[in-house]
Design a protein around this motif. Structure first.
Motif, PDB file in Angstrom:
ATOM      1  N   ARG A 202      41.510  33.278  46.398  1.00  0.00           N
ATOM      2  CA  ARG A 202      42.956  33.527  46.268  1.00  0.00           C
ATOM      3  C   ARG A 202      43.232  34.991  45.897  1.00  0.00           C
ATOM      4  O   ARG A 202      44.171  35.607  46.396  1.00  0.00           O
ATOM      5  N   VAL A 203      42.380  35.541  45.029  1.00  0.00           N
ATOM      6  CA  VAL A 203      42.554  36.957  44.647  1.00  0.00           C
ATOM      7  C   VAL A 203      42.377  37.843  45.879  1.00  0.00           C
ATOM      8  O   VAL A 203      43.166  38.767  46.124  1.00  0.00           O
ATOM      9  N   LYS A 204      41.375  37.520  46.670  1.00  0.00           N
ATOM     10  CA  LYS A 204      41.135  38.303  47.894  1.00  0.00           C
ATOM     11  C   LYS A 204      42.363  38.223  48.807  1.00  0.00           C
ATOM     12  O   LYS A 204      42.845  39.263  49.301  1.00  0.00           O
ATOM     13  N   ALA A 205      42.881  37.012  49.021  1.00  0.00           N
ATOM     14  CA  ALA A 205      44.037  36.838  49.915  1.00  0.00           C
ATOM     15  C   ALA A 205      45.238  37.623  49.389  1.00  0.00           C
ATOM     16  O   ALA A 205      45.944  38.292  50.164  1.00  0.00           O
ATOM     17  N   ARG A 206      45.448  37.577  48.080  1.00  0.00           N
ATOM     18  CA  ARG A 206      46.587  38.306  47.514  1.00  0.00           C
ATOM     19  C   ARG A 206      46.433  39.810  47.734  1.00  0.00           C
ATOM     20  O   ARG A 206      47.380  40.505  48.129  1.00  0.00           O
ATOM     21  N   LEU A 207      45.222  40.312  47.508  1.00  0.00           N
ATOM     22  CA  LEU A 207      44.987  41.756  47.680  1.00  0.00           C
ATOM     23  C   LEU A 207      45.232  42.168  49.140  1.00  0.00           C
ATOM     24  O   LEU A 207      45.843  43.209  49.404  1.00  0.00           O
ATOM     25  N   VAL A 208      44.760  41.349  50.061  1.00  0.00           N
ATOM     26  CA  VAL A 208      44.961  41.660  51.482  1.00  0.00           C
ATOM     27  C   VAL A 208      46.455  41.685  51.793  1.00  0.00           C
ATOM     28  O   VAL A 208      46.957  42.601  52.458  1.00  0.00           O
ATOM     29  N   ASP A 209      47.196  40.692  51.252  1.00  0.00           N
ATOM     30  CA  ASP A 209      48.662  40.650  51.444  1.00  0.00           C
ATOM     31  C   ASP A 209      49.321  41.918  50.916  1.00  0.00           C
ATOM     32  O   ASP A 209      50.323  42.384  51.455  1.00  0.00           O
ATOM     33  N   GLU A 210      48.760  42.454  49.853  1.00  0.00           N
ATOM     34  CA  GLU A 210      49.336  43.675  49.249  1.00  0.00           C
ATOM     35  C   GLU A 210      48.922  44.944  49.994  1.00  0.00           C
ATOM     36  O   GLU A 210      49.231  46.050  49.567  1.00  0.00           O
ATOM     37  N   GLY A 211      48.120  44.758  51.041  1.00  0.00           N
ATOM     38  CA  GLY A 211      47.700  45.928  51.824  1.00  0.00           C
ATOM     39  C   GLY A 211      46.465  46.610  51.268  1.00  0.00           C
ATOM     40  O   GLY A 211      46.102  47.712  51.707  1.00  0.00           O
ATOM     41  N   ARG A 212      45.774  45.934  50.328  1.00  0.00           N
ATOM     42  CA  ARG A 212      44.548  46.510  49.779  1.00  0.00           C
ATOM     43  C   ARG A 212      43.355  46.118  50.655  1.00  0.00           C
ATOM     44  O   ARG A 212      43.445  45.212  51.488  1.00  0.00           O
ATOM     45  N   ARG A 213      42.233  46.797  50.425  1.00  0.00           N
ATOM     46  CA  ARG A 213      41.008  46.491  51.179  1.00  0.00           C
ATOM     47  C   ARG A 213      39.922  46.047  50.193  1.00  0.00           C
ATOM     48  O   ARG A 213      39.142  46.871  49.709  1.00  0.00           O
ATOM     49  N   PRO A 214      39.892  44.749  49.862  1.00  0.00           N
ATOM     50  CA  PRO A 214      38.930  44.277  48.860  1.00  0.00           C
ATOM     51  C   PRO A 214      37.510  44.120  49.410  1.00  0.00           C
ATOM     52  O   PRO A 214      37.332  43.733  50.566  1.00  0.00           O
ATOM     53  N   TYR A 215      36.527  44.407  48.575  1.00  0.00           N
ATOM     54  CA  TYR A 215      35.112  44.085  48.858  1.00  0.00           C
ATOM     55  C   TYR A 215      34.750  42.994  47.862  1.00  0.00           C
ATOM     56  O   TYR A 215      34.805  43.198  46.655  1.00  0.00           O
ATOM     57  N   VAL A 216      34.426  41.798  48.381  1.00  0.00           N
ATOM     58  CA  VAL A 216      34.252  40.637  47.500  1.00  0.00           C
ATOM     59  C   VAL A 216      32.783  40.221  47.432  1.00  0.00           C
ATOM     60  O   VAL A 216      32.124  40.084  48.462  1.00  0.00           O
ATOM     61  N   VAL A 217      32.293  40.036  46.222  1.00  0.00           N
ATOM     62  CA  VAL A 217      30.915  39.572  46.006  1.00  0.00           C
ATOM     63  C   VAL A 217      30.972  38.307  45.155  1.00  0.00           C
ATOM     64  O   VAL A 217      31.660  38.280  44.129  1.00  0.00           O
ATOM     65  N   GLY A 218      30.248  37.286  45.571  1.00  0.00           N
ATOM     66  CA  GLY A 218      30.249  36.014  44.834  1.00  0.00           C
ATOM     67  C   GLY A 218      29.547  36.115  43.495  1.00  0.00           C
ATOM     68  O   GLY A 218      28.967  37.155  43.147  1.00  0.00           O
ATOM     69  N   ARG A 219      29.580  35.017  42.754  1.00  0.00           N
ATOM     70  CA  ARG A 219      28.981  34.975  41.417  1.00  0.00           C
ATOM     71  C   ARG A 219      27.532  35.446  41.425  1.00  0.00           C
ATOM     72  O   ARG A 219      26.773  35.066  42.296  1.00  0.00           O
ATOM     73  N   GLY A 220      27.154  36.251  40.450  1.00  0.00           N
ATOM     74  CA  GLY A 220      25.752  36.673  40.292  1.00  0.00           C
ATOM     75  C   GLY A 220      25.341  37.805  41.224  1.00  0.00           C
ATOM     76  O   GLY A 220      24.280  38.393  41.055  1.00  0.00           O
ATOM     77  N   GLY A 221      26.178  38.090  42.220  1.00  0.00           N
ATOM     78  CA  GLY A 221      25.840  39.183  43.150  1.00  0.00           C
ATOM     79  C   GLY A 221      24.661  38.836  44.049  1.00  0.00           C
ATOM     80  O   GLY A 221      24.066  39.701  44.673  1.00  0.00           O
ATOM     81  N   ALA A 222      24.296  37.525  44.089  1.00  0.00           N
ATOM     82  CA  ALA A 222      23.114  37.139  44.864  1.00  0.00           C
ATOM     83  C   ALA A 222      23.468  37.024  46.335  1.00  0.00           C
ATOM     84  O   ALA A 222      24.508  36.477  46.690  1.00  0.00           O
ATOM     85  N   GLY A 223      22.600  37.533  47.168  1.00  0.00           N
ATOM     86  CA  GLY A 223      22.810  37.512  48.617  1.00  0.00           C
ATOM     87  C   GLY A 223      21.917  38.584  49.203  1.00  0.00           C
ATOM     88  O   GLY A 223      21.253  39.316  48.446  1.00  0.00           O
ATOM     89  N   PRO A 224      21.897  38.693  50.527  1.00  0.00           N
ATOM     90  CA  PRO A 224      20.971  39.644  51.135  1.00  0.00           C
ATOM     91  C   PRO A 224      21.217  41.094  50.726  1.00  0.00           C
ATOM     92  O   PRO A 224      20.269  41.859  50.549  1.00  0.00           O
ATOM     93  N   VAL A 225      22.482  41.476  50.554  1.00  0.00           N
ATOM     94  CA  VAL A 225      22.747  42.879  50.188  1.00  0.00           C
ATOM     95  C   VAL A 225      22.221  43.160  48.778  1.00  0.00           C
ATOM     96  O   VAL A 225      21.491  44.132  48.542  1.00  0.00           O
ATOM     97  N   GLY A 226      22.549  42.293  47.825  1.00  0.00           N
ATOM     98  CA  GLY A 226      22.079  42.485  46.456  1.00  0.00           C
ATOM     99  C   GLY A 226      20.565  42.436  46.372  1.00  0.00           C
ATOM    100  O   GLY A 226      19.939  43.177  45.596  1.00  0.00           O
TER     101      GLY A 226
END
Ligand SMILES: Cc1ncc(COP(=O)(O)O)c(C=O)c1O
Length: 315
Positions: free
Chosen positions: A134-158
Motif C-alpha cells: 500500500r505504501v508503494k502504491a501511494r508513493l507511485v500515486d504521488e508521482g514518486r519512484r519507490p525502490y521496495v525491498v521486502g523484510r530482511g532484504g533477502a533476495g538475489p540482489v541482497g
C-alpha cells in the motif's frame, strides 16, 4: 535485471581473526569473520546486502527507499542509515505499534530525519507485507519512484553481498595460510547464507556451510537458500556451478541457558559480544556439535548490536 553496481557504504574487508582462547575451550580451531564491524547503522551482516540494494535503487532512478521489518530489526536500521547516508528519502513499515522510548531501534530511526515510519498495528511479522504494497502504491500515486525491498532484504540482489564476501574470505584465508573446513552462521531470512552458498558454488572444494536456523523451520530455510542462491547466480550469469556442501540445523527453540552460556564464553574468551537472537544461538549450536570433528571453523559474527541493548525479537 542486470547486476547492480555496489555502492561502498560498509567498512570492508572486515577482519578475519583467529580466536585462540575460544578454540582452546572448544577443542576446535575457530576463526572469526567480524562482520559486526561493517560500520554503517551499527554494523552487521545486512550492510553487505544494502550496498547492492543501494546500487539497484540508484540504477532504477528511484527517489525513495522503502522496506520493512520489526522495530528492533538490524536490516531496517542498516537500510535506513544507508538511505540517510545517500541523501535518499526512506519509508519504513514496522510491525506492531510504536514501542515505548528506549526499547527498540525506533529512537535511532527517528534521528535519521529522512524517513516516515508506518506501524502495522499487528504483532504478526507478515503484517508488514500488505502495508508495504500500500505504501508503494501511494508513493507511485504521488508521482514518486519507490525502490521496495521486502523484510530482511533477502533476495538475489541482497545475496550478492555475501557472494562477494566469499572472495574476501578466500583472499584473507589464503594470506593467513588457512583453509576452512566449515563456515558457521545464524540463518534468519536466509539471504546471508544463500549468498555464501552461491559464492562457494562458483568454485570447487569450498567449505561446508552450516546455518543455524533461528526463525524459520529447516525445510523453509532450505527452500529459501536453494532459491535465492540460484537466483543470485542467474543474476551473475554464472554458468559453471560446483556442488557445495551445506546444511541447516535447528535452533528454533533454544535452551536459554545454553544460549547465554555461549554468549558468555565468546565474551570471556575473545572479548566479542554476540547478540542474543542470532550470534549466540549459532554459537550455542556450534558448541553442541563441536565434537563432530570439524576444524578449522570460520564463525561469522553477524552483528545485531541493537539487540544487545533492546533484548531479542527483531525481524
Ligand atoms: C544480527 C543478525 N545476524 C544474522 C541474521 C540472519 O541473516 P539473514 O536474515 O540473512 O539470514 C540477522 C537477520 O536479521 C541479524 O540481524
Amino acid at each position: 535485471m542486470t547486476v547492480p553496481a555496489r555502492i561502498a557504504l560498509a567498512n570492508l574487508p572486515t577482519p578475519l581473526t583467529f580466536a585462540p582462547r575460544l578454540s582452546e575451550e572448544l577443542g576446535t580451531t575457530i576463526w572469526l569473520k567480524r562482520d559486526d564491524l561493517t560500520g554503517i547503522g551499527l554494523g552487521g551482516n545486512k550492510a553487505r546486502a544494502v550496498e547492492f540494494h543501494m546500487g539497484a535503487c540508484h540504477e532504477a532512478g528511484a527517489d525513495v527507499f522503502v522496506t520493512g521489518g520489526g522495530p528492533r530489526s538490524n536490516w531496517v536500521l542498516t537500510a535506513a542509515s544507508a538511505a540517510a547516508a545517500r541523501g535518499l528519502d526512506c519509508e519504513l513499515v514496522l510491525f506492531g505499534d510504536r514501542p515505548p522510548a528506549g526499547t527498540s531501534g525506533v529512537d535511532l530511526l527517528d534521528r535519521l530525519g529522512n524517513l516516515r515510519i508506518h506501524f502495522t498495528g499487528s504483532p504478526v511479522r507478515a503484517s508488514v507485507d500488505p502495508l508495504l504494497d500500500r505504501v508503494k502504491a501511494r508513493l507511485v500515486d504521488e508521482g514518486r519512484r519507490p525502490y521496495v525491498v521486502g523484510r530482511g532484504g533477502a533476495g538475489p540482489v541482497g545475496a550478492l553481498g555475501y557472494v562477494a564476501a566469499v572472495d574476501e574470505i578466500d583472499d584473507q584465508a589464503r594470506r593467513a595460510g588457512i583453509r576452512f573446513d566449515a563456515v558457521w552462521l545464524a540463518a534468519g531470512s536466509c539471504g546471508t547464507m544463500a549468498g555464501l552458498v552461491a559464492g562457494y558454488r562458483r568454485q570447487s572444494g569450498g567449505p561446508l556451510v552450516v546455518g543455524t536456523a533461528v526463525h524459520r523451520p529447516i525445510e523453509e530455510c532450505r527452500r529459501r537458500i536453494e532459491g535465492i542462491s540460484e537466483e543470485a547466480l542467474d543474476l551473475l550469469e554464472v554458468t559453471r556451478r560446483y556442488p557445495v556442501r551445506w546444511q541447516v540445523t535447528d535452533q528454533l527453540d533454544p535452551d536459554p541457558s545454553e544460549v547465554d552460556a555461549a554468549a558468555r564464553l565468546m565474551a570471556r574468551t575473545e572479548g566479542v559480544f554476540l547478540d542474543p537472537e542470532y550470534g549466540s544461538c549459532a554459537l550455542a549450536d556450534l558448541i553442541r556439535r563441536a565434537g563432530e570433528g570439524r576444524g578449522p571453523v570460520l564463525f561469522l559474527v553477524t552483528g545485531g548490536t541493537l539487540n544487545l541493548f533492546c533484548g531479542s525479537s527483531a525481524a
